[in-house]
Structures are given as C-alpha cells and as structure tokens.
Enzyme design. Sequence first.
Site, mmCIF file in Angstrom:
data_model
loop_
_atom_site.group_PDB
_atom_site.id
_atom_site.type_symbol
_atom_site.label_atom_id
_atom_site.label_comp_id
_atom_site.label_asym_id
_atom_site.label_seq_id
_atom_site.Cartn_x
_atom_site.Cartn_y
_atom_site.Cartn_z
ATOM 1 N N ARG A 187 1.014 -1.185 -0.013
ATOM 2 C CA ARG A 187 0.082 -0.060 -0.161
ATOM 3 C C ARG A 187 0.950 1.318 0.047
ATOM 4 O O ARG A 187 0.590 2.085 0.778
ATOM 5 C CB ARG A 187 -0.956 -0.017 1.135
ATOM 6 C CG ARG A 187 -1.897 -0.900 1.363
ATOM 7 C CD ARG A 187 -3.043 -1.101 0.219
ATOM 8 N NE ARG A 187 -3.867 -2.237 0.395
ATOM 9 C CZ ARG A 187 -3.547 -3.382 0.139
ATOM 10 N NH1 ARG A 187 -2.601 -3.558 -0.880
ATOM 11 N NH2 ARG A 187 -4.576 -4.392 0.211
ATOM 12 N N SER A 207 -10.728 -0.496 3.924
ATOM 13 C CA SER A 207 -9.560 -0.566 5.167
ATOM 14 C C SER A 207 -9.246 0.433 5.812
ATOM 15 O O SER A 207 -8.542 1.305 4.789
ATOM 16 C CB SER A 207 -8.390 -1.643 4.683
ATOM 17 O OG SER A 207 -8.880 -2.829 4.268
ATOM 18 N N GLU A 216 -4.489 3.586 6.592
ATOM 19 C CA GLU A 216 -4.314 3.411 4.973
ATOM 20 C C GLU A 216 -4.991 4.558 4.512
ATOM 21 O O GLU A 216 -4.402 5.076 3.353
ATOM 22 C CB GLU A 216 -4.802 2.082 4.639
ATOM 23 C CG GLU A 216 -4.730 1.817 3.035
ATOM 24 C CD GLU A 216 -5.302 0.369 2.630
ATOM 25 O OE1 GLU A 216 -5.001 -0.649 3.395
ATOM 26 O OE2 GLU A 216 -6.045 0.425 1.962
HETATM 27 C C1 LIG Z 1 -15.384 -0.364 -0.064
HETATM 28 C C2 LIG Z 1 -13.920 -0.169 -0.269
HETATM 29 C C3 LIG Z 1 -13.286 -1.136 -0.382
HETATM 30 C C4 LIG Z 1 -11.722 -1.064 -0.854
HETATM 31 N N1 LIG Z 1 -10.809 -1.895 -1.150
HETATM 32 C C5 LIG Z 1 -9.677 -1.734 -1.366
HETATM 33 C C6 LIG Z 1 -8.858 -2.748 -1.455
HETATM 34 O O1 LIG Z 1 -9.157 -4.011 -1.494
HETATM 35 N N2 LIG Z 1 -7.430 -2.705 -1.872
HETATM 36 C C7 LIG Z 1 -6.973 -1.214 -1.874
HETATM 37 O O2 LIG Z 1 -5.740 -1.175 -2.162
HETATM 38 N N3 LIG Z 1 -7.700 -0.229 -1.671
HETATM 39 C C8 LIG Z 1 -8.864 -0.445 -1.407
HETATM 40 N N4 LIG Z 1 -9.778 0.541 -1.122
HETATM 41 C C9 LIG Z 1 -9.335 1.852 -1.078
HETATM 42 C C10 LIG Z 1 -9.437 2.799 -2.473
HETATM 43 O O3 LIG Z 1 -10.440 2.260 -3.430
HETATM 44 C C11 LIG Z 1 -8.383 2.799 -3.177
HETATM 45 O O4 LIG Z 1 -7.096 3.194 -2.331
HETATM 46 C C12 LIG Z 1 -8.281 3.629 -4.647
HETATM 47 O O5 LIG Z 1 -7.102 3.437 -5.280
HETATM 48 C C13 LIG Z 1 -8.441 4.948 -4.349
HETATM 49 O O6 LIG Z 1 -9.080 5.570 -5.463
HETATM 50 P P1 LIG Z 1 -9.805 6.965 -5.478
HETATM 51 O O7 LIG Z 1 -9.840 7.619 -7.011
HETATM 52 O O8 LIG Z 1 -10.901 6.984 -4.876
HETATM 53 O O9 LIG Z 1 -8.513 7.785 -4.773
HETATM 54 P P2 LIG Z 1 -9.064 9.193 -3.533
HETATM 55 O O10 LIG Z 1 -9.590 8.864 -2.373
HETATM 56 O O11 LIG Z 1 -9.637 10.215 -4.691
HETATM 57 O O12 LIG Z 1 -7.531 9.902 -3.395
HETATM 58 C C14 LIG Z 1 -6.531 9.089 -2.702
HETATM 59 C C15 LIG Z 1 -5.328 9.956 -2.809
HETATM 60 O O13 LIG Z 1 -4.813 10.031 -3.904
HETATM 61 C C16 LIG Z 1 -4.510 11.554 -4.312
HETATM 62 N N5 LIG Z 1 -5.076 11.461 -5.670
HETATM 63 C C17 LIG Z 1 -6.117 10.538 -6.285
HETATM 64 N N6 LIG Z 1 -6.008 10.879 -7.494
HETATM 65 C C18 LIG Z 1 -4.554 11.342 -7.891
HETATM 66 C C19 LIG Z 1 -3.975 11.532 -9.301
HETATM 67 N N7 LIG Z 1 -4.579 11.320 -10.344
HETATM 68 N N8 LIG Z 1 -2.884 12.050 -8.991
HETATM 69 C C20 LIG Z 1 -2.273 12.462 -7.822
HETATM 70 N N9 LIG Z 1 -2.933 12.221 -6.564
HETATM 71 C C21 LIG Z 1 -4.117 11.574 -6.866
HETATM 72 C C22 LIG Z 1 -5.422 12.325 -3.431
HETATM 73 O O14 LIG Z 1 -5.214 13.403 -3.402
HETATM 74 C C23 LIG Z 1 -5.385 11.500 -2.067
HETATM 75 O O15 LIG Z 1 -4.382 11.896 -1.178
HETATM 76 C C24 LIG Z 1 -11.276 0.374 -0.986
HETATM 77 C C25 LIG Z 1 -12.138 1.504 -0.657
HETATM 78 C C26 LIG Z 1 -13.409 1.054 -0.391
HETATM 79 C C27 LIG Z 1 -14.404 2.458 0.032
#
Ligand SMILES: Cc1cc2nc3c(=O)[nH]c(=O)nc-3n(C[C@H](O)[C@H](O)[C@H](O)COP(=O)(O)OP(=O)(O)OC[C@H]3O[C@@H](n4cnc5c(N)ncnc54)[C@H](O)[C@@H]3O)c2cc1C
Length: 335
Positions: free
Chosen positions: A163, A235, A331
């Site tokens: 992660r 998580s 995380e």
């Molecule tokens: C129900 C659920 C289940 C999940 N299961 C998993 C799992 O199994 N495994 C796992 O690894 N994660 C899991 N996650 C966490 C999440 O899905 C991941 O971390 C995902 O990659 C986040 O993507 P996002 O676009 O929503 O990021 P955001 O929440 O929008 O952003 C996360 C971080 O990245 C930055 N960011 C976002 N996009 C960019 C970009 N293009 N360039 C630079 N910085 C950026 C943001 O500023 C922030 O700091 C889960 C979440 C939920 C709600």
Amino acid sequence: MLKLEENVSLKKYNSFGIEVFTQNFFLLTETSQLKELYSQYQNRPIRIHGGGSNMLLTHDYEGLTLVIGTKGISVLREDEQSVFVEVQAGENWHEFVLWCLKQNYGGVENLALIPGSVGAAPIQNIGAYGVELKSVFHCCEVFDLDTQDFKTFTKETMHFGYRDSVFKNKYKGKYIITSVCLKLQKTPHSLQLSYGDIQKKLEEKTPTIQHVAETVISIRQSKLPDPKEIGNSGSFFKNPILEKKHIDTLLQKYPELPHYPTPSGAVKVPAAWLIEKMGFKGVRDGDAGVHSKQALVLVNYNRATGNEILALAQKIQKAALEQFKITLETEVNIL
Ligand SMILES: Cc1cc2nc3c(=O)[nH]c(=O)nc-3n(C[C@H](O)[C@H](O)[C@H](O)COP(=O)(O)OP(=O)(O)OC[C@H]3O[C@@H](n4cnc5c(N)ncnc54)[C@H](O)[C@@H]3O)c2cc1C
C-alpha cells in the site's frame, strides 16, 4: 479562462459521505487544461480528488478541489503475449477491469470491485486477493506541480511497497498522475488463486479470468459494506508488519494470533484481528462506527463528521499501542 465553481459540497465526492465544503471546485476533463488551471490559480492551495474512496475529510477546504475526470483507454502496442494499455487517470478502476475482462486481457481480475480512479491506483499500489497493481504496472505520466511540465515514472522509479509508492512519501503532493500504462496478458493467462477463499469458491475446474473476477466480486460483496449504502473507505488501517522478536512476545500471550511471514523476515498481522480482539468490532460512537462484519472498516452511519470518525480511529490506535505495543498506521488519507 476556466470557470471554477464556488463553495461546493464534497459529500458526493467522498465514499465516507462526509459533508464538507470546498472554496473552489473544478472537474478536469482534459489533461491539457492543467497548465491553464495552474497558471490561473497560481500560488493558491490545490487538492486532488479521484473517486474520493481513500480519504477522510475532516474540515472545509480553503482552496481548489480538483476532481480528475479525464477519460479514455487505448492500446499502445501488443505482441503475442502482452498488450500495453494506456488509461486516463479519471477512468473508474472497476469499469476498467470490466473492460479488460471483455477484451480477455489478464492481470487485473483479482483487483475487481476496488472503488476509485485509475490515476489513484498506483499511489497506494492497490492490492487484493494476492495481487498488487505493481504486477501489471508499466509506467505513468504525471504533471509536475512545480515546473508544470509532464514527465514519466517507470516501474523502477515508483518504489512500490505494501500500500505504498513514492507518491505517498517523497513525492507526496508534488505530481498529478494523468495516465497509467499497464502491461496485461493475452492468453494463456496465469491466474493467482491461492489467496483467501478464491480457490475454495471457484467451481470451474479450468477457471478463466472472468471466473476469477466473478468470484472476487461475490466474496467482496458478501464481506465489505457498499459505500453507496453506508459510508466507508475500505480498510482504514494497514496490516502492521512486526519484527520477529515482537511477534514472538505477542504469541506467548495470544497463541491464536494469525501471522504471515513476509520476504524480509518480518511478520504481517491482520489489523482486523487486533481490532476485534480489543472489542471494537461493531462499536458505535454516535454516527461513527466500526463495521459489524469487518473490523478493519470504519463507517459513517449517516451524519458523522470526519473528526468523529478520526476520534474513533485514534481511540483504536491508542488501545492497540497499549494492549499490543503496535502502532496502527492509517491506510486512508486524513485530509
Ligand atoms: C469499499 C472499499 C473497498 C476498498 N478496497 C480496497 C482494496 O481491496 N485494496 C486497496 O488497495 N484499496 C481499497 N480501497 C481503497 C481505495 O479504493 C483505493 O485506495 C483507490 O485507489 C482510491 O482511489 P480514489 O480515486 O478514490 O482516490 P482518492 O480517495 O480520490 O485519493 C486518494 C489519494 O490519492 C490522491 N490522488 C487521487 N488521484 C490522484 C491523481 N490522479 N494524481 C495524484 N494524486 C491523486 C488524493 O489526493 C489522495 O491523497 C477500498 C475502498 C473502499 C471504499
């Protein structure tokens, strides 16, 4: 001149469903808008959102929230075994996985149903069911916030870990990932079935990537709360990695503690087990809670504030330190 919206609620832009407001808001639909946007909004704070599924918003934001909404998937090149696919950062990760399944491109099937955008996937090296993004990652294109130029990060320069990547440490907040290039497999696919219940649940004798994805989706749906129904960020804590000496001491007191060796010789412990052992599973403080089926997931039952969820997280961290001498790292990004 790009038109920025003002005083916008971020409730529908974060999977916890927390109501906070941002002073300015812009939905990026073309990567080429970035230079103009940065010169227009010079020296003022800008925060990047993908799908908002890995963040806990604790206060209103006095700056510009930039939601990455760029779309597009294209095949760059292919040979007999592999195909290199470039995906724009604003594509939804799970929809991209479905696209791969339709093309019969292997490598991301175990990562089905992870919420969020493609652009955020490398940041924490998303992982599930024995596969991490790094296994298919080839490179990504980024926008440098200091120089306002574009550059490329290869797999070697990403320093992927559990992660983790350079974008969570050294280069945190310094770049916007604008597109990601993945190297996917053509047939025959090599499947990763050894993790969790996948093998047990797969009925087919000769499974395909589509069967694996279906199985992963059904396991996830049975275990994890859907953010559309109950706000959460998956998580909340990372699984802690402990030195051998530390785990040996803990095993004397808790012989049933599950633990998994890592290649470095240290040992990974499920944070969910620790949280459940401390009695937090299903606990509720107002509208902030620990999910009753999955102790690693903190939830917003309706109108919790980010600070209420954070206070519950801190209570869990304090208890873990006292009871197990373990620092539980979040995380989720606390913003
Ligand atoms: C129900 C659920 C289940 C999940 N299961 C998993 C799992 O199994 N495994 C796992 O690894 N994660 C899991 N996650 C966490 C999440 O899905 C991941 O971390 C995902 O990659 C986040 O993507 P996002 O676009 O929503 O990021 P955001 O929440 O929008 O952003 C996360 C971080 O990245 C930055 N960011 C976002 N996009 C960019 C970009 N293009 N360039 C630079 N910085 C950026 C943001 O500023 C922030 O700091 C889960 C979440 C939920 C709600």
